[in-house]
Design a protein around this motif. Sequence first.
Motif, short mmCIF file in Angstrom:
data_model
loop_
_atom_site.label_atom_id
_atom_site.label_comp_id
_atom_site.label_asym_id
_atom_site.label_seq_id
_atom_site.Cartn_x
_atom_site.Cartn_y
_atom_site.Cartn_z
N ARG A 24 0.79 -1.32 -0.04
CA ARG A 24 -0.05 0.08 0.02
C ARG A 24 0.92 1.36 -0.02
N TYR A 25 0.52 2.32 -0.73
CA TYR A 25 1.01 3.58 -0.97
C TYR A 25 0.12 4.67 -0.90
N LEU A 26 0.53 5.59 -0.32
CA LEU A 26 -0.40 6.76 0.10
C LEU A 26 0.17 8.15 -0.06
N THR A 27 -0.48 9.03 -0.49
CA THR A 27 -0.02 10.42 -0.61
C THR A 27 -1.30 11.54 -0.18
N ARG A 28 -0.89 12.56 0.65
CA ARG A 28 -1.61 13.35 0.94
C ARG A 28 -1.47 14.76 0.14
N LYS A 29 -0.73 14.68 -0.77
CA LYS A 29 -0.29 15.90 -1.51
C LYS A 29 -0.34 15.77 -3.19
N GLY A 30 -1.24 14.89 -3.55
CA GLY A 30 -1.62 14.63 -4.85
C GLY A 30 -1.86 15.68 -5.53
N HIS A 31 -2.01 15.89 -6.99
CA HIS A 31 -2.06 17.23 -7.62
C HIS A 31 -3.35 16.88 -8.62
N ILE A 32 -4.45 17.63 -8.70
CA ILE A 32 -5.39 17.47 -9.63
C ILE A 32 -5.57 18.93 -9.96
N LEU A 56 -1.21 -2.51 -4.29
CA LEU A 56 -0.62 -3.09 -5.25
C LEU A 56 -1.19 -4.40 -5.11
N SER A 57 -1.29 -5.12 -3.89
CA SER A 57 -1.78 -6.56 -3.65
C SER A 57 -3.18 -6.53 -4.50
N LYS A 58 -4.04 -5.93 -4.11
CA LYS A 58 -5.35 -5.97 -4.41
C LYS A 58 -5.66 -5.03 -5.96
N GLY A 59 -4.78 -4.41 -6.57
CA GLY A 59 -5.23 -3.67 -7.60
C GLY A 59 -6.21 -2.65 -7.33
N GLN A 60 -6.17 -1.87 -6.27
CA GLN A 60 -7.20 -0.96 -5.82
C GLN A 60 -6.61 0.38 -5.67
N GLY A 98 -11.26 2.63 -7.70
CA GLY A 98 -11.13 1.89 -8.82
C GLY A 98 -10.33 0.82 -8.60
N ASN A 99 -10.28 -0.07 -9.68
CA ASN A 99 -9.60 -1.19 -9.54
C ASN A 99 -8.86 -1.36 -10.96
N PHE A 100 -7.85 -2.20 -11.01
CA PHE A 100 -6.98 -2.27 -12.11
C PHE A 100 -6.18 -3.53 -11.89
N GLU A 101 -5.79 -4.33 -13.10
CA GLU A 101 -5.04 -5.47 -13.05
C GLU A 101 -3.50 -5.16 -12.77
N VAL A 102 -2.79 -5.62 -11.98
CA VAL A 102 -1.59 -5.77 -11.34
C VAL A 102 -0.46 -6.20 -12.14
N PRO A 103 0.19 -5.73 -13.08
CA PRO A 103 1.18 -6.42 -13.50
C PRO A 103 2.43 -7.23 -12.82
N ALA A 104 2.87 -8.24 -12.91
CA ALA A 104 3.68 -8.76 -11.88
C ALA A 104 4.96 -7.99 -11.49
N ASN A 105 5.64 -7.45 -12.51
CA ASN A 105 6.79 -6.46 -12.37
C ASN A 105 6.55 -5.21 -11.52
N LEU A 106 4.94 -4.77 -11.34
CA LEU A 106 4.74 -3.58 -10.70
C LEU A 106 4.46 -4.27 -9.29
N GLN A 107 3.70 -5.18 -9.03
CA GLN A 107 3.76 -5.59 -7.75
C GLN A 107 4.92 -5.82 -7.04
N SER A 108 6.09 -6.23 -7.75
CA SER A 108 7.44 -6.57 -7.19
C SER A 108 8.10 -5.15 -6.87
N MET A 109 7.45 -4.03 -7.50
CA MET A 109 8.16 -2.77 -7.68
C MET A 109 9.47 -2.74 -8.49
N LYS A 110 9.43 -3.46 -9.42
CA LYS A 110 10.57 -3.46 -10.62
C LYS A 110 10.42 -1.96 -11.38
N ASP A 111 11.69 -1.41 -11.35
CA ASP A 111 11.60 -0.23 -12.06
C ASP A 111 10.84 -0.12 -13.51
#
Length: 185
Positions: A24-32, A56-60, A98-111
């Motif tokens: 899980r990743y969080l920001t309180r300073k997102g820019h819209i 990233l574990s649930k794609g949410q 929302g939801n999304f499919e999580v690519p394996a490399n993203l879940q493992s935080m590969k650049d």
Amino acid sequence: MKSLKILITLILIFGAVAVQAQDRYLTRKGHIKFFSHAPLEDIEAHNNKALSIVDLSKGQIAVDMLIKAFEFEKKLMQEHFNENYMESGKYPKSTFKGNFEVPANLQSMKDGTYELDVKGDLTIHGVTKPVETKASLTVAGGKLSGSVKFQVKVKDYKIKIPKVVVRNIAEDVEVTATFDYEPYK
């Protein structure tokens, strides 16, 4: 021997919790930013206080922002936006879940940069509509960031534009969002 088993069990439990939390990743300073291009005038506003969390574990993904946090170049525009159009006293927040499919490399935080199809519900002005859009998440040096750009039809969210200023405000408003996430603790 019994103490060793307890210690190993505790290490495994805390290790599992730590691994789960890193998904899980969080920001309180997102820019819209929203941009309205109309025949008589362009209108742009920025909100740098959007809250967003990605799992990233649930794609949410979830985004939550206060409407009053949008800032305009002209203060009168900001006042009209909050009081007349968005009615931010009555509808103080906008949300997306929302939801999304999580690519394996993203879940493992590969650049890399990962293009995602995101489906979810966008709530603006008290109206919730399904949204499908493309977004991207980027991993660079263990840091996660995200971006998205999509169009919002003003009438879909029951935002009334007086006829006297209808040529000043576009029917479709471009929304751009960027987020720099930190691991959620």
